[in-house]
Design an enzyme around this catalytic site. Structure first.
Site, mmCIF file in Angstrom:
data_model
loop_
_atom_site.group_PDB
_atom_site.id
_atom_site.type_symbol
_atom_site.label_atom_id
_atom_site.label_comp_id
_atom_site.label_asym_id
_atom_site.label_seq_id
_atom_site.Cartn_x
_atom_site.Cartn_y
_atom_site.Cartn_z
ATOM 1 N N THR A 1 0.828 -1.209 0.000
ATOM 2 C CA THR A 1 0.000 0.000 0.000
ATOM 3 C C THR A 1 0.856 1.251 0.000
ATOM 4 O OG1 THR A 1 -1.841 -1.090 1.133
ATOM 5 C CG2 THR A 1 -1.707 1.300 1.333
ATOM 6 N N HIS B 1 22.884 27.149 12.458
ATOM 7 C CA HIS B 1 22.075 28.366 12.307
ATOM 8 C C HIS B 1 22.209 28.908 10.891
ATOM 9 C CE1 HIS B 1 20.236 32.214 13.347
ATOM 10 N NE2 HIS B 1 21.232 32.807 12.709
#
Length: 465
Positions: free
Chosen positions: A43, A444
């Site tokens: 599936t 960052h």
């Protein structure tokens, strides 16, 4: 008695089944995998995880272009139009490539594909397409299928399930989604972005059952802002179809006056159920529990020696990544190694926009289990990368034991929440504290810094709020 045809025979080639087959073959075991589909992958690859994500991804681009998000970034487009046929084609191409990839891996690892339906004829024998095979170990990995709604007929034209919802030839004017779980919200989001009016009917008083309470409420607010309508605490009592239109009869879950809703597409998405029909489990000495599942021990061994079970057919969340981990573990247990799956650290993700992800305990469950907990939260609106990308919705939430600081659960609503949650999974697998996450250096600017800040907030140390 004759020798075994195989050391390991896997029934089902979904994520758990094909992964188990490949790992067993890698361990030098003669391995076969039974699958009745024309393509491998179950599936997930054929009509579930993969094609739905292809449609979600494509519909996000269309929505951003059509509704001015791209223009806000300085990318201006005139006369944006939808080519639904092409959108479907790229979805089918993704499925074709990935299912072909699994077939290649079967050949590479010398896994034999037995095409057909498997049915037990004994404790160590199954019949496939009129041929009987004997295996030393048999793994049931037959997955799950859509749970039907009593009294409602799915015709895959007006009333569809998750498979039919991927194949709609045109954008519905009004789609009613029955069920406010993961599948309904994902597919409802696809067609909402492409121009449909979408109404979600949910029996419970809130969407996303099983998710953290704050996450559920915030998700509901976000979806409403996106234009999805909700009818909560509401049950569907009937669906009638006349021509190309459907009439859905609903009433309050607690009882009350009925009302009707008209739609041209109804998506039934109230859950999934284990696939055990046709396996003739009785011939192997097996039975299912009250939920239709096959019970196993922690090694995925059933009550019958030599028969194992994994994935959606056993208790636990019906998730492809859970099935894959269990597939590796069961193959290694069969092969004489130690295969373990920590079921307390299995993430759940809703691939809407933004994504909704979680792992471990909800705050509600944590407060029931532990005497005292501390919670740290950080809004994505205060995250530099999210703000730069115009993605202010959502937050990250870290739940920790107040005494030990051990992380009990992490929940997030963020554009890349499904990717971010992997850090939480790794941390919890190693028994990390909120301080461990808080003092781990994060690059960052990244969305993941919100995870660090939420962990810092557990002890009142968040910097950017």
């Amino acid at each position: 008695m004759a020798d075994y045809d195989f050391d390991v025979l896997i029934i089902g080639a979904g994520p758990g089944g094909y992964v188990a087959a490949i790992r067993a073959a890698q361990l030098g075991l003669r391995t076969a995998c039974v699958e009745s589909r024309e393509t491998l992958g179950g599936t997930c690859l054929n009509v579930g995880c993969i094609p739905s994500k292809a449609m979600l991804h494509a519909s996000e681009f269309y929505n951003d272009a059509k509704n001015g998000m791209m223009a806000k970034l300085g990318v201006k487009m005139d006369n944006v139009t939808l080519d639904l046929d092409t959108m479907h084609a790229q979805r089918r191409d993704a499925v074709k490539q990935l299912t072909a990839g699994v077939a290649f891996l079967f050949k590479k690892n010398k896994v034999e594909w037995l095409k057909g339906q498997a049915s037990f004829t004994g404790k160590d024998t199954v019949e496939v397409a009129g041929q009987t095979y004997r295996a030393k170990n048999i793994v049931i990995a037959t997955g799950s299928s859509v749970t039907p709604l009593p009294g409602v007929t799915v015709d895959q034209k007006v009333v569809v399930d998750s498979t039919g919802a991927l194949e709609l030839a045109k954008v519905p004017e009004h789609m009613v989604v029955i069920g406010g779980g993961v599948i309904g919200l994902e597919l409802g989001s696809v067609w909402k972005r492409l121009g449909a009016r979408v109404t979600c009917v949910e029996y419970l008083d809130q969407i996303l059952p099983g998710f953290d309470g704050e996450i559920r409420k915030e998700s509901n607010k976000i979806f409403k802002k996106q234009g999805i309508e909700f009818k909560l605490s509401t049950k569907v009592t009937g669906v009638t179809v006349e021509g190309e239109k459907a009439t859905i009869t609903v009433e309050p879950a607690a009882g009350g006056a009925p009302e009707t809703i008209e739609a041209d597409t109804v998506l039934v998405s109230i859950g999934r159920r284990p696939n055990t029909d046709g396996l003739n489990l009785e011939a192997a000495g097996l039975s299912t529990n009250a939920r239709g599942q096959v019970e196993t021990d922690h090694r995925f061994q059933t009550s019958v020696p030599g028969i194992w079970a994994i994935g959606d057919v056993v208790p636990g969340p019906m998730l492809a990544h859970k099935a894959e981990d269990e597939g590796i573990a069961v193959a290694e247990n069969i092969g004489g190694l130690t295969g373990i799956v920590n079921h307390d650290v299995i993430p759940s993700v809703v691939y809407t926009w933004p994504e909704i992800a979680g792992v471990g305990l909800t705050e509600e469950a944590a407060r029931e289990k532990v005497a005292e907990v501390k919670v740290g939260k950080f809004p994505m609106a205060a995250n530099s990368r999210a703000k730069t990308n115009h993605e202010p919705d959502g937050f990250v939430k870290v739940i920790a034991d107040a005494k030990t600081d051990r992380v009990l659960g992490v929940w997030a609503i963020a554009s890349v929440g499904g990717t971010m949650i992997a850090e939480a999974c790794t941390a919890m697998e190693f028994g990390a504290t909120s301080e461990d996450i808080a003092y781990t250096c994060h690059a960052h600017p990244t969305h993941a810094e919100a995870m660090k800040e939420a962990a810092m907030a557990v002890r009142g140390k968040a910097i950017h709020v």
